[in-house]
Design an enzyme around this catalytic site. Structure first.
Site, PDB file in Angstrom:
ATOM      1  N   GLU A 253      43.730  31.723  26.041  1.00  0.00           N
ATOM      2  CA  GLU A 253      44.104  32.336  24.753  1.00  0.00           C
ATOM      3  C   GLU A 253      45.420  33.056  24.991  1.00  0.00           C
ATOM      4  O   GLU A 253      45.447  34.087  25.660  1.00  0.00           O
ATOM      5  CB  GLU A 253      43.022  33.338  24.310  1.00  0.00           C
ATOM      6  CG  GLU A 253      41.677  32.727  24.022  1.00  0.00           C
ATOM      7  CD  GLU A 253      41.704  31.801  22.818  1.00  0.00           C
ATOM      8  OE1 GLU A 253      42.600  31.923  21.968  1.00  0.00           O
ATOM      9  OE2 GLU A 253      40.825  30.926  22.752  1.00  0.00           O
TER      10      GLU A 253
ATOM     11  N   CYS B 260      47.662  39.957  19.219  1.00  0.00           N
ATOM     12  CA  CYS B 260      48.195  38.589  19.273  1.00  0.00           C
ATOM     13  C   CYS B 260      48.208  37.951  17.881  1.00  0.00           C
ATOM     14  O   CYS B 260      48.922  36.973  17.660  1.00  0.00           O
ATOM     15  CB  CYS B 260      47.365  37.749  20.241  1.00  0.00           C
ATOM     16  SG  CYS B 260      45.609  37.820  19.858  1.00  0.00           S
TER      17      CYS B 260
ATOM     18  N   GLU C 119      57.880  35.794  21.384  1.00  0.00           N
ATOM     19  CA  GLU C 119      56.910  36.856  21.106  1.00  0.00           C
ATOM     20  C   GLU C 119      57.461  38.210  21.562  1.00  0.00           C
ATOM     21  O   GLU C 119      57.844  38.374  22.711  1.00  0.00           O
ATOM     22  CB  GLU C 119      55.595  36.564  21.853  1.00  0.00           C
ATOM     23  CG  GLU C 119      54.499  37.531  21.473  1.00  0.00           C
ATOM     24  CD  GLU C 119      53.211  37.317  22.272  1.00  0.00           C
ATOM     25  OE1 GLU C 119      53.294  37.128  23.489  1.00  0.00           O
ATOM     26  OE2 GLU C 119      52.133  37.351  21.660  1.00  0.00           O
TER      27      GLU C 119
ATOM     28  N   LYS D 222      38.361  40.639  35.645  1.00  0.00           N
ATOM     29  CA  LYS D 222      39.468  41.560  35.915  1.00  0.00           C
ATOM     30  C   LYS D 222      40.084  42.032  34.604  1.00  0.00           C
ATOM     31  O   LYS D 222      40.655  41.238  33.866  1.00  0.00           O
ATOM     32  CB  LYS D 222      40.573  40.869  36.735  1.00  0.00           C
ATOM     33  CG  LYS D 222      41.617  41.867  37.220  1.00  0.00           C
ATOM     34  CD  LYS D 222      42.907  41.222  37.651  1.00  0.00           C
ATOM     35  CE  LYS D 222      43.973  41.279  36.594  1.00  0.00           C
ATOM     36  NZ  LYS D 222      44.411  42.629  36.221  1.00  0.00           N
TER      37      LYS D 222
HETATM   38  P1  NDP Z   1      49.551  39.056  30.908  1.00  0.00           P
HETATM   39  O1  NDP Z   1      49.592  37.589  30.860  1.00  0.00           O
HETATM   40  O2  NDP Z   1      50.665  39.765  31.591  1.00  0.00           O
HETATM   41  O3  NDP Z   1      48.233  39.578  31.606  1.00  0.00           O
HETATM   42  C1  NDP Z   1      46.939  39.214  31.173  1.00  0.00           C
HETATM   43  C2  NDP Z   1      45.966  39.406  32.326  1.00  0.00           C
HETATM   44  O4  NDP Z   1      46.243  38.461  33.345  1.00  0.00           O
HETATM   45  C3  NDP Z   1      46.067  40.767  32.990  1.00  0.00           C
HETATM   46  O5  NDP Z   1      44.794  41.181  33.430  1.00  0.00           O
HETATM   47  C4  NDP Z   1      46.985  40.475  34.155  1.00  0.00           C
HETATM   48  O6  NDP Z   1      46.928  41.414  35.176  1.00  0.00           O
HETATM   49  C5  NDP Z   1      46.481  39.108  34.577  1.00  0.00           C
HETATM   50  N1  NDP Z   1      47.424  38.336  35.372  1.00  0.00           N
HETATM   51  C6  NDP Z   1      48.768  38.494  35.507  1.00  0.00           C
HETATM   52  N2  NDP Z   1      49.279  37.566  36.364  1.00  0.00           N
HETATM   53  C7  NDP Z   1      48.239  36.805  36.770  1.00  0.00           C
HETATM   54  C8  NDP Z   1      48.116  35.675  37.638  1.00  0.00           C
HETATM   55  N3  NDP Z   1      49.167  35.143  38.261  1.00  0.00           N
HETATM   56  N4  NDP Z   1      46.900  35.133  37.811  1.00  0.00           N
HETATM   57  C9  NDP Z   1      45.820  35.627  37.167  1.00  0.00           C
HETATM   58  N5  NDP Z   1      45.869  36.712  36.345  1.00  0.00           N
HETATM   59  C10 NDP Z   1      47.057  37.281  36.138  1.00  0.00           C
HETATM   60  O7  NDP Z   1      49.386  39.543  29.403  1.00  0.00           O
HETATM   61  P2  NDP Z   1      49.410  41.030  28.878  1.00  0.00           P
HETATM   62  O8  NDP Z   1      48.358  41.845  29.573  1.00  0.00           O
HETATM   63  O9  NDP Z   1      50.817  41.499  28.891  1.00  0.00           O
HETATM   64  O10 NDP Z   1      48.893  40.842  27.372  1.00  0.00           O
HETATM   65  C11 NDP Z   1      49.719  40.548  26.323  1.00  0.00           C
HETATM   66  C12 NDP Z   1      49.680  39.065  26.024  1.00  0.00           C
HETATM   67  O11 NDP Z   1      48.354  38.665  25.706  1.00  0.00           O
HETATM   68  C13 NDP Z   1      50.493  38.698  24.803  1.00  0.00           C
HETATM   69  O12 NDP Z   1      51.250  37.545  25.067  1.00  0.00           O
HETATM   70  C14 NDP Z   1      49.455  38.405  23.745  1.00  0.00           C
HETATM   71  O13 NDP Z   1      49.880  37.542  22.738  1.00  0.00           O
HETATM   72  C15 NDP Z   1      48.367  37.829  24.559  1.00  0.00           C
HETATM   73  N6  NDP Z   1      47.102  37.917  23.843  1.00  0.00           N
HETATM   74  C16 NDP Z   1      46.535  36.770  23.347  1.00  0.00           C
HETATM   75  C17 NDP Z   1      45.371  36.820  22.618  1.00  0.00           C
HETATM   76  C18 NDP Z   1      44.712  35.581  22.103  1.00  0.00           C
HETATM   77  O14 NDP Z   1      43.532  35.660  21.749  1.00  0.00           O
HETATM   78  N7  NDP Z   1      45.378  34.454  22.032  1.00  0.00           N
HETATM   79  C19 NDP Z   1      44.729  38.110  22.318  1.00  0.00           C
HETATM   80  C20 NDP Z   1      45.414  39.239  22.891  1.00  0.00           C
HETATM   81  C21 NDP Z   1      46.558  39.139  23.628  1.00  0.00           C
HETATM   82  P3  NDP Z   1      48.039  42.602  35.194  1.00  0.00           P
HETATM   83  O15 NDP Z   1      47.662  43.516  34.104  1.00  0.00           O
HETATM   84  O16 NDP Z   1      47.890  43.219  36.509  1.00  0.00           O
HETATM   85  O17 NDP Z   1      49.364  41.955  34.997  1.00  0.00           O
END
Ligand code: NDP
Length: 480
Positions: free
Chosen positions: A248, A282, A384, A173
């Site tokens: 991550e 990130c 963050e 997803k």
């Molecule tokens: P989110 O945690 O909001 O979403 C990440 C993904 O998870 C999306 O596809 C989201 O769908 C999905 N999701 C949301 N809720 C659920 C759930 N309950 N169960 C399963 N999946 C779910 O993060 P963001 O998209 O806002 O991304 C930004 C974040 O990602 C920042 O905190 C950043 O630091 C982190 N990040 C970390 C990295 C690393 O390598 N450590 C690299 C890049 C980013 P939907 O879009 O529909 O909400």
């Protein structure tokens, strides 16, 4: 444009027939519809993946690798189209998508397409007892891969490539905020001849599609990149089901600049590490600590350079700062700037929304923002923000800056600038982060372990670490 799910080798509508609006963040305009999929679609995708698994797992690694490399070639051939789609969907400068995001997506596929051919298992001979142990690494079955919006195709492929290379089938997803390049990838997978059901892409909201993947009993392994709060809720569901998890998560990375650094290099790279992709990486260094003798000089030069960053239409060549990903995200970042002021921060530059002229008049842009005068443990410096906002703080000793660096719950990456090699190693070993760069930033060797400590995650991606994650080791002991 109406996107479709990619299930069992076909592009299909979501079962409930519902769609979500998809906006271009640079113009604020609605430009596509994304499937608002639900549990039924996930169940269908898992069934397709389960059915495809035996044949895919039995396909020789070399053949699996060749298919991944064919997809990599198609990504390269479609560079312009994919880069434009990524820029429109995410708001990032087209140049960035063309030089970083899309090339890295094909590198991910190529890297794991070849890595799997070098992935050997271990054997242990027991002296005296005359027995031999060998370890077989089996793919798990169906892997769930969930990725965020900041580096859409880059992070999506970083997960699916090792999962597929190792012989798993995948239900993935992408973020519902930036689904376009994952959709285009599904077309390329069909063109490449990836067998039906090997990769399934279900679009939709995290709380519906993401949650359904995580809780599905036939998905024993979950690889997630996203926010720490979401990671916590995924762990709460997956842990009692004994699923294997790679998380991550977020970061609040320190950028530590000693007075003996190569000034121009530190300055130039710090602009990049603060504001690349509008600070929505990130690994961005959002807390800049500068040794006091260099502080005023660095501050002046840094602010001067930030003032020259052009904020504007992501599709234009000279643009350095595009739009942030959504209106909601823009409001979140602006609320942190307001918080910084309440906490006593002084805005040295930026600190406001930017009104871009012409085509992008209704887009969501923020001026790159530099703040000083905050305590290292205040909320602005420990939570963050994930936008074009950095803080500057002076320090007097190594011990002090290590304390500052470690005073958040996060531990993803850190950058150290010094010409004193002993100090570089000493400080690197004391900073609590999974990745440390010395005199550089975001220099990535895909063979290295990638991931964070503390609230920045659990497990490591990259290199053979990811292939180990996506396989189940089984030891066979044979008495000779
Ligand atoms: P989110 O945690 O909001 O979403 C990440 C993904 O998870 C999306 O596809 C989201 O769908 C999905 N999701 C949301 N809720 C659920 C759930 N309950 N169960 C399963 N999946 C779910 O993060 P963001 O998209 O806002 O991304 C930004 C974040 O990602 C920042 O905190 C950043 O630091 C982190 N990040 C970390 C990295 C690393 O390598 N450590 C690299 C890049 C980013 P939907 O879009 O529909 O909400």
């Amino acid at each position: 444009m109406k996107l479709q799910n990619y299930i069992n080798g076909q592009l299909i509508e979501p079962t409930a027939g519902q769609y979500i609006d998809n906006y271009n963040p640079a113009t604020g305009e609605l430009y596509a519809y994304i499937p608002d999929s639900d549990e039924q679609d996930v169940v269908q995708a898992v069934k397709a993946a389960q059915a495809a698994f035996p044949a895919w797992a039995a396909t020789p690694a070399e053949k699996r690798g060749q298919l991944l490399m064919r997809i990599a070639d198609l990504i390269d051939q479609n560079l312009d189209r994919l880069a434009e789609a990524e820029s429109i969907d995410n708001g990032k400068p087209l140049k960035l998508a063309k030089t970083v995001d899309i090339p890295r997506a094909s590198s991910n596929m190529r890297f794991y397409g070849t890595a799997i051919q070098h992935f050997a298992s271990e054997a242990h001979y027991m002296e005296g007892t005359e027995a031999i142990n060998y370890t077989v690494r089996h793919p798990h079955g169906v892997a769930g891969c969930i990725s965020p919006w900041n580096l859409p195709l880059y992070l999506f492929t970083w997960k699916i490539a090792p999962a597929l290379a190792a012989g798993n089938c995948v239900v993935a997803k992408p973020s519902e905020v930036t689904p376009m390049t994952a959709y285009l990838l599904s077309e390329l997978c069909m063109e490449a001849g990836l067998p039906a059901g090997v990769l399934n892409i279900v679009h939709g909201y995290g709380h519906k599609v993401g949650a359904a993947i995580v809780s599905h009993p036939k998905v024993p392994v979950i690889s997630f990149t996203g926010g720490t709060k979401t990671g916590r809720s995924i762990a709460a569901t997956a842990a009692p089901m004994f699923k294997k998890l790679s998380l991550e998560l977020g970061g609040k990375n320190p950028n530590i600049i000693f007075a003996d650094c190569d000034f121009n290099n530190a300055l130039h790279t710090s602009i990049h590490s603060s504001f690349a992709n509008q600070g929505q990486i990130c690994l961005c260094g959002s807390r800049i600590f500068v040794e006091r003798p260099l502080y005023e000089q660095f501050k002046q030069a840094f602010v001067d350079k930030v003032n020259k960053l052009t904020v504007g239409d992501p599709l234009e060549d000279g643009t350095k700062q595009g739009a942030v990903v959504s209106e909601q995200h823009m409001q979140k970042v602006l609320s942190y700037i307001a918080l910084a002021k309440q906490e006593g921060g002084i805005i040295l530059t930026g600190g406001h929304q930017v009104q871009v002229e012409g085509r992008c008049a209704n887009g969501w842009f923020i001026a790159p923002t530099v703040i000083e005068g905050l305590l290292p443990d205040c909320r602005t410096n420990t939570e963050e923000i994930f936008g074009p906002v950095v803080t500057l703080t002076p320090f007097d000793s190594e011990e002090e800056v290590i304390r500052y660096a470690n005073c958040t719950d996060y531990g993803l990456s850190a950058t150290i600038w010094t010409q004193n090699l002993q100090r570089a190693h000493r400080v690197a070993h004391q900073v609590h982060s999974g990745i440390v760069w010395v005199n550089t930033w975001l220099l990535r060797d895909l063979r290295t372990p990638f991931g964070g400590m503390k609230s920045s995650g659990v497990g490591r991606e990259g290199g053979f670490e990811a292939l180990r994650f996506f396989t189940e080791p089984q030891n066979v002991c044979v008495k000779l």
